[in-house]
Design an enzyme around this catalytic site. Structure first.
Site, PDB file in Angstrom:
ATOM      1  CB  CYS A 384      -1.029   0.170   1.336  1.00 10.25           C
ATOM      2  SG  CYS A 384      -2.527   1.012   0.884  1.00 10.25           S
ATOM      3  CG  HIS A 510      -3.464  -3.617   2.934  1.00 10.34           C
ATOM      4  ND1 HIS A 510      -2.570  -3.224   4.008  1.00 10.34           N
ATOM      5  CD2 HIS A 510      -4.187  -2.760   2.268  1.00 10.34           C
ATOM      6  CE1 HIS A 510      -2.678  -2.003   3.905  1.00 10.34           C
ATOM      7  NE2 HIS A 510      -3.735  -1.380   2.976  1.00 10.34           N
ATOM      8  CD  GLU A 512      -1.042  -6.200   5.036  1.00  8.80           C
ATOM      9  OE1 GLU A 512      -1.119  -6.398   3.937  1.00  8.80           O
ATOM     10  OE2 GLU A 512      -1.284  -5.074   5.439  1.00  8.80           O
TER      11      GLU A 512
END
Ligand code: GLN
Length: 536
Positions: A384, A510, A512
């Protein structure tokens, strides 16, 4: 009255930070491993509508779901343990409860009645708890109540639990997590704080069914007997919860204490099936017996509070396990990185990850870290804002657009290579207005990213207002930074890569948020694999 879905409430006493989230997730894992369909919900007593507007120093990371909810970081644990996505309904705050009740009042739904905490706020809470149960998908809903019993803010939640226990007696239980501290001077574990916190619950009309006792030492039979007797719980319902080396050990520790079995017995559900934790144990075995080791620099501005990057650090652990590698994270404060100390700050790193973020603080350190990774051919992963910094760095130092920037920091810069998205221009409210949740992304065959996923169309979660400025795309691509992932509908650049480099990938999304124990994220796995290859 009976209800087909069962509810387990998890409350906390004595102090905060006892790890209710991990206990809830571990219990859920054990029940799931016995074949039950489970979801976990978090009720947060603060007045913010969601944690999206909270500074990470206040509350750690803001986790994002597929349907675009900005939520508490505990939802990340739930997903990582269960490998089942959560949604808007899995995180409720006092702000949301009041907002909804006040909207109903304005619509006239209460027909002239006085609107009160009991029954209106508590009814709304009960409704939010049962939204998940009524879906007909879950056998058991675990609801974690944030805060500590006795807090003024959490009173309506405890009252809602009391009412639900009364209304659905057969279907609701309460697991209370407490602390049994060790007094070094006395050389003893002390049960009084636990007794007091149970008394506090009793004053509110709630008798806990199971006590999970956080302790640094063994809870022997005498102590268990004492706790059981003073707190009106069965001996087998006093569960020891010892400090663990890794959060991923906790399900096995809870299994040894038979927490899942006691829960099922109390809910009147069969306990015949033994939990299948084969793959979980395999994960732990690999975690504890790595063959290799690498050091990753995580460059961010909130590194003093590591919870701010929880999903990233957990994803690195998962990716390490997938590569039989111990991943050591060196936390690098982006505000402290300067051109002068750049080499020193980045020395000894096998890979560099530049973290997401907002605002100008620490941005120049992030851009310098990207430069170091690009020039020294250190595997690089930008997420990001980290990807946006990679674009700015490339513009300045390769394309020679010295004044290139993101308009988030410099809204009148000469070369706005990262610019506000068109749909964001008119938005002035801060809460829940970013581009949030899952969007599709089309990958370029042969790129690092498509090799990582092994498929060409992916879906990942987002949380941003700014994007790559496509007016510059040709210039970037001609000079070696390629857009290897794009939104198929809008053409928004989701991924950038540099070819002439061991592994240099920046993603606007993202990844994650989607890494789990059962499915370590392919992109983190590819990053660590590239780091290993490069460091050999
Ligand atoms: N601040 C940047 C944006 O809004 C990046 C956001 C992020 O890193 N999550 O686009």
């Amino acid at each position: 009255m009976s209800n087909s879905t069962k509810y387990v409430f998890v409350t906390g006493g004595v102090t905060s930070s006892l790890g209710k989230g991990i206990i809830s997730a571990s219990l859920a894992k054990l029940l799931q491993a016995r074949g039950y369909s489970i979801t976990i919900q978090k009720l947060d007593p603060y007045i913010n509508i969601d944690p999206g507007t909270l500074n990470p120093y206040e509350h750690g990371e803001c986790f994002v779901t597929d349907d675009g909810a900005e939520t508490d970081l505990d939802l990340g644990h739930y997903e990582r343990f269960l490998n089942v996505p959560t949604s808007q309904a899995n995180n409720v705050t006092t702000g949301k409860i009041y907002q909804s009740v006040i909207e109903k009042e304005r619509r006239g739904d209460f027909l002239g009645k006085t609107v009160q905490v009991i029954p209106h706020i508590t009814d709304e809470i009960k409704e939010r708890i049962q939204i998940l149960g009524n879906k007909g998908v879950y056998d058991i809903v675990i609801t974690e109540i944030g805060g500590t019993v006795g807090d003024i803010e959490s009173l309506p939640y405890i009252e809602a639990v009391r009412q639900m226990k009364w209304e659905f007696e057969q279907d609701c239980i309460v697991v209370h997590l407490t602390l049994v501290p060790y007094l070094a001077a006395a050389g003893e574990l002390k049960t009084k704080p636990t007794q007091h916190s149970v008394k506090q619950l009793l004053e509110m009309g709630v008798q806990p069914d199971i006590l999970c006792c956080r302790t640094e030492h063994e809870l022997d039979l005498t102590l268990r007997r004492k706790i059981a007797k003073f707190c009106n719980v069965n001996m087998n319902a006093v569960i020891e919860s010892r400090d663990a080396e890794s959060i991923y050990d906790v399900p096995l520790l809870m299994q040894a204490e038979e927490l899942d079995k006691v829960v099922l017995e109390k809910l009147g559900l069969p306990t015949k099936l033994t939990p299948d934790l084969g793959s979980w144990k395999e994960f732990l075995d690999r975690l504890k017996n790595p063959e290799f080791q690498v050091t990753i620099g995580l460059v961010g501005k909130y590194v003093e509070l590591k919870d701010s990057y929880k999903s990233i650090s957990e994803s690195l652990i998962h990716a390490g396990v997938a590569n039989k590698t111990k991943v050591i994270v060196r936390w690098i404060h982006s505000e402290k990185v300067t051109k002068e100390n750049l080499d020193e700050s980045m020395e000894g790193l096998d890979g560099i990850l530049v973290a997401p973020g907002f605002g100008s603080r620490g941005i120049s350190g992030k851009i310098d870290a990207v430069r170091y990774a690009r020039e020294n051919k250190v595997p690089f992963f930008g997420i990001c804002l980290g990807m946006q910094c990679a674009v700015v760095e490339f513009a300045r130092n390769v394309l020679n657009l010295k004044e290139a920037h993101t308009t988030e920091i410099s809204d009148r810069c000469k070369d706005p290579v990262i610019d506000i998205m068109a749909e964001q221009k008119e938005i002035s409210e801060m809460g829940g207005t970013m581009r949030l949740g899952s969007y599709q992304c089309q990958l370029t065959p042969g790129s690092n990213i498509s090799e990582a996923y092994h498929i060409d169309k992916i879906s990942e979660r987002h949380r941003h207002r700014y994007e790559f400025n496509n007016n510059y795309l040709e210039q970037f691509e001609n000079s070696g930074m390629k857009a290897t992932g794009k939104n198929p509908e809008t053409g928004l650049v989701e991924v950038v890569e540099i070819k002439d480099h061991p592994w240099f990938v920046g993603t606007q999304f993202h990844p994650e948020y989607k890494s789990t124990v059962a499915k370590p994220h392919p992109l983190f796995t590819a990053f660590i694999s590239a780091v290993l290859k490069n460091s050999k």
